[in-house]
Design a protein around this motif. Structure first.
Motif, PDB file in Angstrom:
ATOM      1  N   ASN A  61     -10.045  -4.485   5.330  1.00 27.50           N
ATOM      2  CA  ASN A  61      -9.714  -6.042   5.998  1.00 27.50           C
ATOM      3  C   ASN A  61      -8.512  -6.425   5.389  1.00 27.50           C
ATOM      4  O   ASN A  61      -8.340  -7.713   5.540  1.00 27.50           O
ATOM      5  N   SER A  62      -8.624  -5.808   4.255  1.00 26.55           N
ATOM      6  CA  SER A  62      -7.895  -7.011   2.515  1.00 26.55           C
ATOM      7  C   SER A  62      -5.925  -6.536   3.426  1.00 26.55           C
ATOM      8  O   SER A  62      -5.817  -5.810   4.139  1.00 26.55           O
ATOM      9  N   ASP A  63      -5.452  -7.644   2.892  1.00 27.68           N
ATOM     10  CA  ASP A  63      -4.340  -7.588   2.881  1.00 27.68           C
ATOM     11  C   ASP A  63      -3.825  -6.401   2.237  1.00 27.68           C
ATOM     12  O   ASP A  63      -2.513  -5.866   3.415  1.00 27.68           O
ATOM     13  N   GLU A  64      -3.969  -6.486   1.536  1.00 26.43           N
ATOM     14  CA  GLU A  64      -3.243  -4.924  -0.240  1.00 26.43           C
ATOM     15  C   GLU A  64      -3.311  -3.635   1.372  1.00 26.43           C
ATOM     16  O   GLU A  64      -2.511  -3.338   1.295  1.00 26.43           O
ATOM     17  N   TYR A  65      -4.755  -3.225   1.471  1.00 22.99           N
ATOM     18  CA  TYR A  65      -5.035  -2.300   2.072  1.00 22.99           C
ATOM     19  C   TYR A  65      -4.183  -1.720   3.696  1.00 22.99           C
ATOM     20  O   TYR A  65      -3.377  -0.791   4.114  1.00 22.99           O
ATOM     21  N   ARG A  66      -4.073  -3.206   3.990  1.00 25.71           N
ATOM     22  CA  ARG A  66      -3.454  -3.085   5.481  1.00 25.71           C
ATOM     23  C   ARG A  66      -1.692  -2.821   5.206  1.00 25.71           C
ATOM     24  O   ARG A  66      -0.955  -1.565   5.778  1.00 25.71           O
ATOM     25  N   GLN A  67      -1.317  -3.846   4.026  1.00 26.64           N
ATOM     26  CA  GLN A  67       0.214  -3.520   3.919  1.00 26.64           C
ATOM     27  C   GLN A  67       0.345  -1.890   3.043  1.00 26.64           C
ATOM     28  O   GLN A  67       1.406  -0.818   3.318  1.00 26.64           O
ATOM     29  N   ARG A  68      -0.296  -1.020   2.764  1.00 24.62           N
ATOM     30  CA  ARG A  68      -0.698   0.040   2.272  1.00 24.62           C
ATOM     31  C   ARG A  68      -0.726   0.720   3.382  1.00 24.62           C
ATOM     32  O   ARG A  68       0.611   1.767   3.013  1.00 24.62           O
ATOM     33  N   ARG A  69      -1.372   1.272   4.035  1.00 25.36           N
ATOM     34  CA  ARG A  69      -1.441   1.858   5.292  1.00 25.36           C
ATOM     35  C   ARG A  69      -0.364   1.383   5.883  1.00 25.36           C
ATOM     36  O   ARG A  69       0.253   2.145   6.856  1.00 25.36           O
ATOM     37  N   GLU A  70       0.470   0.616   6.328  1.00 25.24           N
ATOM     38  CA  GLU A  70       1.707   0.232   6.888  1.00 25.24           C
ATOM     39  C   GLU A  70       3.118   0.409   5.946  1.00 25.24           C
ATOM     40  O   GLU A  70       3.764   1.952   6.875  1.00 25.24           O
ATOM     41  N   ARG A  71       2.828   0.839   5.104  1.00 26.59           N
ATOM     42  CA  ARG A  71       4.022   1.414   4.603  1.00 26.59           C
ATOM     43  C   ARG A  71       4.009   3.332   4.302  1.00 26.59           C
ATOM     44  O   ARG A  71       4.622   3.999   4.662  1.00 26.59           O
ATOM     45  N   ASN A  72       2.402   3.978   4.413  1.00 28.39           N
ATOM     46  CA  ASN A  72       2.584   4.807   4.563  1.00 28.39           C
ATOM     47  C   ASN A  72       3.057   5.377   5.923  1.00 28.39           C
ATOM     48  O   ASN A  72       3.373   6.532   6.062  1.00 28.39           O
ATOM     49  N   ASN A  73       2.649   4.532   6.759  1.00 28.30           N
ATOM     50  CA  ASN A  73       2.747   4.923   7.984  1.00 28.30           C
ATOM     51  C   ASN A  73       4.069   5.342   8.428  1.00 28.30           C
ATOM     52  O   ASN A  73       4.553   6.143   9.064  1.00 28.30           O
ATOM     53  N   MET A  74       5.027   4.472   7.708  1.00 29.39           N
ATOM     54  CA  MET A  74       6.254   4.376   7.952  1.00 29.39           C
ATOM     55  C   MET A  74       6.960   5.317   7.142  1.00 29.39           C
ATOM     56  O   MET A  74       7.835   5.992   7.964  1.00 29.39           O
ATOM     57  N   ALA A  75       5.846   6.113   5.836  1.00 28.17           N
ATOM     58  CA  ALA A  75       7.122   7.299   5.118  1.00 28.17           C
ATOM     59  C   ALA A  75       6.227   8.118   6.322  1.00 28.17           C
ATOM     60  O   ALA A  75       7.160   8.739   6.231  1.00 28.17           O
ATOM     61  N   VAL A  76       4.585   8.512   6.268  1.00 29.15           N
ATOM     62  CA  VAL A  76       4.576   9.723   7.584  1.00 29.15           C
ATOM     63  C   VAL A  76       5.936   9.924   8.873  1.00 29.15           C
ATOM     64  O   VAL A  76       5.956  10.688   8.662  1.00 29.15           O
ATOM     65  N   LYS A  77       6.043   8.209   9.870  1.00 27.07           N
ATOM     66  CA  LYS A  77       7.245   8.425  10.442  1.00 27.07           C
ATOM     67  C   LYS A  77       8.532   9.377  10.364  1.00 27.07           C
ATOM     68  O   LYS A  77       8.492  10.045  10.327  1.00 27.07           O
ATOM     69  N   LYS A  78       9.040   8.071   9.265  1.00 26.24           N
ATOM     70  CA  LYS A  78      10.616   9.070   8.815  1.00 26.24           C
ATOM     71  C   LYS A  78      10.298  10.327   8.283  1.00 26.24           C
ATOM     72  O   LYS A  78      11.211  10.761   8.586  1.00 26.24           O
TER      73      LYS A  78
END
Length: 150
Positions: A61-78
């Motif tokens: 639930n932490s902001d850091e975890y959500r940011q890392r997941r967002e960056r990872n999801n964007m990298a996977v999409k790319k």
């Protein structure tokens, strides 16, 4: 020169004993040797990417975890888009090469037919020339009608 040496054995955090040798020779240093404590090797090897990471609980639930997941999801999409685009480009190139190959094969057929026709014409012309040429020394004499009576 005396060759006295001293050994100190210590165990590090990974369960590997390190032997430090101190030699009193001509100023040469010896490199420490790593020796496993147990004969089986001392356990599993840890990949370098995992060595610095802590095995602590990650708060999802932490902001850091959500940011890392967002960056990872964007990298996977790319990465997936890039892979898909590369596959499409390759397919397009294959189709272009197939079309070019078909054009070239048709051109080969046309040029082969043209060569055959030209070869036949050449051989026919050469044959006609050979029929019209007379061997040397067998000249035919023509009679001149004006010179016959005189």
């Amino acid at each position: 020169m005396s060759k006295t040496s001293q050994q100190n054995t210590a165990t590090d955090a990974n369960g590997v004993s390190v032997i430090h040798t101190q030699a009193h020779t001509s100023g040469l240093q010896q490199v420490p040797q790593l020796v496993p404590i147990s004969p089986g090797g001392g356990g599993k090897a840890v990949p370098p990417s995992k060595q610095g990471k802590k095995n602590s609980f990650v708060d999802r639930n932490s902001d850091e975890y959500r940011q890392r997941r967002e960056r990872n999801n964007m990298a996977v999409k790319k990465s997936r888009l890039k892979s898909k685009q590369k596959a499409q480009d390759t397919l397009q190139r294959v189709n272009q090469l197939k079309e070019e190959n078909e054009r070239l094969e048709a051109k080969i057929k046309l040029l082969t037919k043209e060569l055959s026709v030209l070869k036949d014409l050449f051989l026919e012309h050469a044959h006609n020339l050979a029929d019209n040429v007379q061997p040397v020394g067998t000249e035919t004499t023509t009679t001149n009608p004006e010179n016959n009576g005189q």
